[in-house]
Design a protein around this motif. Structure first.
Motif, PDB file in Angstrom:
ATOM      1  N   ASP A 204       0.864  -1.183   0.000  1.00 50.51           N
ATOM      2  CA  ASP A 204       0.000   0.000   0.000  1.00 50.51           C
ATOM      3  C   ASP A 204       0.897   1.228   0.000  1.00 50.51           C
ATOM      4  OD1 ASP A 204      -2.230   1.538  -0.055  1.00 50.51           O
ATOM      5  OD2 ASP A 204      -2.886   1.116   1.995  1.00 50.51           O
ATOM      6  N   TYR A 205       0.357   2.325  -0.527  1.00 53.54           N
ATOM      7  CA  TYR A 205       1.177   3.528  -0.668  1.00 53.54           C
ATOM      8  C   TYR A 205       0.291   4.761  -0.723  1.00 53.54           C
ATOM      9  CZ  TYR A 205       3.759   7.221  -3.069  1.00 53.54           C
ATOM     10  OH  TYR A 205       4.306   8.417  -3.412  1.00 53.54           O
ATOM     11  N   ARG A 206       0.802   5.831  -0.126  1.00 57.24           N
ATOM     12  CA  ARG A 206       0.184   7.139  -0.295  1.00 57.24           C
ATOM     13  C   ARG A 206       1.290   8.181  -0.235  1.00 57.24           C
ATOM     14  NH1 ARG A 206      -4.000  10.709   3.470  1.00 57.24           N
ATOM     15  NH2 ARG A 206      -4.151  12.434   1.985  1.00 57.24           N
ATOM     16  N   PHE A 208       2.252  12.590  -1.252  1.00 54.30           N
ATOM     17  CA  PHE A 208       1.837  13.888  -1.779  1.00 54.30           C
ATOM     18  C   PHE A 208       2.914  14.923  -1.486  1.00 54.30           C
ATOM     19  CE2 PHE A 208      -0.081  13.469   2.475  1.00 54.30           C
ATOM     20  CZ  PHE A 208       0.438  14.584   3.114  1.00 54.30           C
ATOM     21  N   ALA A 244      -2.781  11.643   7.372  1.00 55.19           N
ATOM     22  CA  ALA A 244      -2.434  10.437   6.606  1.00 55.19           C
ATOM     23  C   ALA A 244      -1.963   9.311   7.515  1.00 55.19           C
ATOM     24  CB  ALA A 244      -1.344  10.778   5.581  1.00 55.19           C
TER      25      ALA A 244
END
Length: 310
Positions: A204-206, A208, A244
């Protein structure tokens, strides 16, 4: 002639003098503004280099020990940066070491060095090499009672481990290598990236980037106003990062998932405080570029262990 009679000539002369003085003051103000802007830019550039310089200083200190062979006293015999397959091989070799009951000592050493009780146990084995252990904290020290094997290790996670005598070294895989489900978060003043991993595979990844002013330039607005705007943008960025990471806060769904927080040291500490986090470990890493590639570099740097053979 008429101007002189009416007194206007002296007024015109005075106006000319004031205009000249005003021009001199304007040029002086512009020069001072330029100097202040340049000083601000230089200071901010220096702040951005701090993390890189910290790592470089540590590297140079190690090189100095090897180069200055004329220096009296003990020196580290071998030093290596281990990661990936090489780290796994060395870890397996250390954990396969066997001796008699209570013949292998493993102990955690913090920034303050070894404690007196541990010093008493190590000194008969290490002798003057004990000073090398004191200098290497935080680290783990592994030594057998015959002095055949003596190393310090600085893994990503240095536990608070009391002196432990066993027939093998008390080393846990998760201190050195990515195991099980865990998260690595990278934070800079303008960037955030979070990866969730199963072992060394990201699942999983996020990521910005935030609009944060870089360096102060000439004109536009004052240094003080620039600093206020930048500080506000960084606060907004940290708030986004905290949101986040909400799933990894105490009481969240992933409470048992280890979280490793890396990046710029001051920003890492500020985010931990902002989000109320107690990460499993933190580290200063130099990871540049876009969020995805930067996270890969950060993970590569974080899962590195320094080995020193005493």
């Amino acid at each position: 002639m008429l101007d002189e009679l009416l007194g206007r000539a002296s007024l015109r002369d005075r106006i000319d003098e004031l205009e000249d003085e005003n021009e001199r003051l304007r040029k002086r103000y512009e020069a001072e503004s330029d100097r202040r802007a340049e000083a601000t830019t230089a200071r901010q550039d220096a702040e951005e280099r701090i993390n890189r310089l910290e790592d470089r200083i540590a590297q140079l200190e190690g090189e100095l020990e090897r180069v200055d062979e004329t220096e009296s006293g003990p020196s580290v015999r071998h030093r290596d940066q281990l990661r990936g397959a090489r780290l796994e091989a060395v870890f397996d070799r250390l954990t396969s070491f066997r001796t008699g009951p209570e013949g292998a000592l493993t102990v955690g050493v913090d920034d303050d060095g070894i404690t007196e009780p541990v010093r008493t146990e190590l000194e008969p084995v290490l002798g003057e090499r004990l000073a090398l252990v004191d200098d290497d904290g935080p680290c783990l020290c592994c030594v057998d009672d015959a002095g055949l094997l003596a190393v310090t290790l600085e893994p990503p996670v240095v536990p608070d481990l009391d002196a432990t005598w066993r027939d093998r070294f008390a080393l846990e895989r998760e201190w050195f290598l990515p195991t099980g489900r865990h998260a690595v978060a990278l934070v800079r003043t303008d960037l955030f990236a979070l990866g969730v991993y199963e072992g060394d595979e990201r699942v999983d990844y996020r990521g910005f980037e935030s609009d944060v002013k870089g360096t102060h330039s000439k004109g536009g607005f004052s240094q003080a106003r620039f600093e206020r705007i930048r500080d506000g943008q960084i606060d907004d960025h940290l708030e986004r990062c905290a949101e986040a990471l909400a799933a990894y806060e105490p009481g969240g769904e992933a409470t048992d998932t280890p979280l490793y927080l890396v990046g710029q040291r001051g920003i890492v500490d500020a985010l931990a405080a902002e989000a109320g986090l107690e990460p499993t470990a933190t580290a200063a890493v130099d990871a540049t570029g876009d969020p995805g590639p930067a996270l890969e570099d950060a993970v590569h740097s974080f899962w590195t262990t320094e080995l020193r053979v005493l």
